[in-house]
Design an enzyme around this catalytic site. Structure first.
Site, PDB file in Angstrom:
ATOM      1  N   SER A  31       3.665 -12.526  20.895  1.00 16.69           N
ATOM      2  CA  SER A  31       2.383 -12.287  21.556  1.00 16.69           C
ATOM      3  C   SER A  31       2.313 -12.926  22.940  1.00 16.69           C
ATOM      4  O   SER A  31       1.229 -13.066  23.515  1.00 16.69           O
ATOM      5  CB  SER A  31       1.232 -12.824  20.695  1.00 16.69           C
ATOM      6  OG  SER A  31       1.348 -14.232  20.532  1.00 16.69           O
ATOM      7  N   GLN A  34       0.841  -1.197   0.000  1.00 13.85           N
ATOM      8  CA  GLN A  34       0.000   0.000   0.000  1.00 13.85           C
ATOM      9  C   GLN A  34       0.880   1.251   0.000  1.00 13.85           C
ATOM     10  O   GLN A  34       1.293   1.732   1.058  1.00 13.85           O
ATOM     11  CB  GLN A  34      -0.926   0.008   1.209  1.00 13.85           C
ATOM     12  CG  GLN A  34      -1.929  -1.148   1.223  1.00 13.85           C
ATOM     13  CD  GLN A  34      -2.842  -1.085   2.429  1.00 13.85           C
ATOM     14  OE1 GLN A  34      -2.479  -0.607   3.482  1.00 13.85           O
ATOM     15  NE2 GLN A  34      -4.052  -1.592   2.258  1.00 13.85           N
ATOM     16  N   ASP A  80      12.417 -13.148  15.944  1.00 14.94           N
ATOM     17  CA  ASP A  80      11.478 -13.840  16.822  1.00 14.94           C
ATOM     18  C   ASP A  80      10.809 -14.997  16.101  1.00 14.94           C
ATOM     19  O   ASP A  80      10.107 -15.786  16.715  1.00 14.94           O
ATOM     20  CB  ASP A  80      10.413 -12.862  17.332  1.00 14.94           C
ATOM     21  CG  ASP A  80       9.516 -13.472  18.397  1.00 14.94           C
ATOM     22  OD1 ASP A  80      10.045 -14.148  19.300  1.00 14.94           O
ATOM     23  OD2 ASP A  80       8.277 -13.287  18.334  1.00 14.94           O
ATOM     24  N   HIS A 113       9.815 -17.175  19.282  1.00 13.65           N
ATOM     25  CA  HIS A 113       8.471 -16.727  18.910  1.00 13.65           C
ATOM     26  C   HIS A 113       7.646 -16.335  20.134  1.00 13.65           C
ATOM     27  O   HIS A 113       6.619 -16.940  20.453  1.00 13.65           O
ATOM     28  CB  HIS A 113       7.745 -17.810  18.108  1.00 13.65           C
ATOM     29  CG  HIS A 113       6.645 -17.238  17.236  1.00 13.65           C
ATOM     30  ND1 HIS A 113       6.217 -17.852  16.080  1.00 13.65           N
ATOM     31  CD2 HIS A 113       5.891 -16.118  17.358  1.00 13.65           C
ATOM     32  CE1 HIS A 113       5.248 -17.137  15.529  1.00 13.65           C
ATOM     33  NE2 HIS A 113       5.033 -16.073  16.296  1.00 13.65           N
TER      34      HIS A 113
END
Length: 330
Positions: free
Chosen positions: A295, A185, A268, A292
């Site tokens: 979150s 975009q 990560d 990882h």
């Protein structure tokens, strides 16, 4: 006359405590669940999914035509506890008329925090410093083992979506004087908040001192950080990836680190996850790898799991899913 059977939701993993308690208290559905925290095999999923109306899964669970065939025609939805869904064959879902739920927005802040953590670890050579501390050695010298600051530097963001924008907002106070972004975009509405300039991919690599990879994994982005890309990297620059491991060609990354094309890489996400012990990236002095944890906060993982539950419940009860991926199902 016997009551109609309740819809069955199959859950492939133990959920965070608050979401797990909610799941256990559900009365409108029958829950079948694997209570391990480790991934289960694809063959186990093939065996267990038959008769299920919805599947709550993770990134490590492969959802393909074989699994959908094993589930049978009553499967209405796959609800993944993730924003990314490259582990799901969306064309197969469409062919089987199965909806797909995911968990956008709720992990934006936690992942952006992790991106900043890795950027700081890389710039201040935290990997080497932690190794010295673990051996009881001092890292204080006036001329060796010195990292760098972000003051007056250029930040490059690959993928100015929710996470990319949140990362930029967190990093700007560290003194960056220019923000560049690239992606699908060219005129992102988010760019204004960061006063960010759109540039081509190679131009961003040539100009940015810190490159943060925040884009989704697609056919276009898979392997985009390969040998050609690293030839354009600004000498002394840092690469941070909290997106997907497959965005980076890891062999090309190792070559770039060995050649000095980058000052440091901080990851990560990798291929595979986790990397096996002794992998060259784990051992490389110019590479920091986390398993990882993007979150991995209590707040975020509960929010992700609860949204996945909401998606699955809505699907089996014939209601709109709160967060559905548009894959073209009528």
């Amino acid at each position: 006359m016997s009551a109609p059977a309740k819809p069955i939701i199959l859950v492939t993993r133990k959920l965070p405590a608050q979401a797990q308690a909610r799941l256990s208290a559900l009365t409108s559905v029958t829950v079948r669940q694997h209570l391990s925290t480790a991934p289960i095999s694809h063959s186990a999923l093939l065996s267990d999914i038959r008769g299920s109306s919805a599947l709550i899964c993770l990134l490590s669970d492969k959802v393909d035509s074989e699994l959908l065939e094993a589930a049978g025609p009553q499967l209405r939805a796959v609800s993944t506890v993730s924003v990314g869904y490259d582990h799901v064959d969306t064309q197969a879902l469409k062919q089987h008329n199965v909806r797909l739920g995911y968990t956008p927005d709720v992990l934006t802040d936690a992942t952006a925090d992790t991106t900043v953590l890795l950027a700081l670890m890389a710039s201040r050579l935290a990997k080497a410093a932690l190794a010295k501390a673990a051996k009881g050695e001092s890292a204080f010298t006036l001329s060796e083992g010195l990292g760098s600051q972000f003051t007056g530097k250029t930040l490059g963001i690959v993928g100015l979506g929710r996470i990319g924008c949140a990362t930029g907002r967190r990093l700007l106070p560290f003194g960056f004087t220019r923000v560049l972004y690239t992606g699908s975009q060219p005129h992102s509405a988010r760019a204004g908040a960061l006063n960010a300039e759109f540039v081509g991919f190679h131009e961003l690599l040539q100009l940015a001192d810190l490159v943060c990879v925040c884009c989704p994994l697609t056919d276009r982005t898979r392997g985009m950080f390969g040998r050609e890309a690293f030839q354009h990297a600004k000498p002394g620059s840092i690469l941070v990836n909290t997106a997907r491991g497959a965005v980076i060609d890891q062999e090309a990354l190792l070559e770039a680190l060995d050649a000095g094309a980058l000052a440091h890489a901080a990851l990560d996400v990798t291929v595979p996850e986790p990397l096996p012990a002794g992998h060259p990236l784990l051992c490389h002095p110019k590479c920091t790898v986390l398993p990882h944890i993007g979150s991995a906060t209590e707040e975020t993982r509960n929010a992700m799991a609860n949204l996945a539950i909401d998606n699955a419940l809505a699907a089996v009860l014939g209601q709109p899913m709160p967060a559905e991926v548009c894959i073209g199902i009528e």
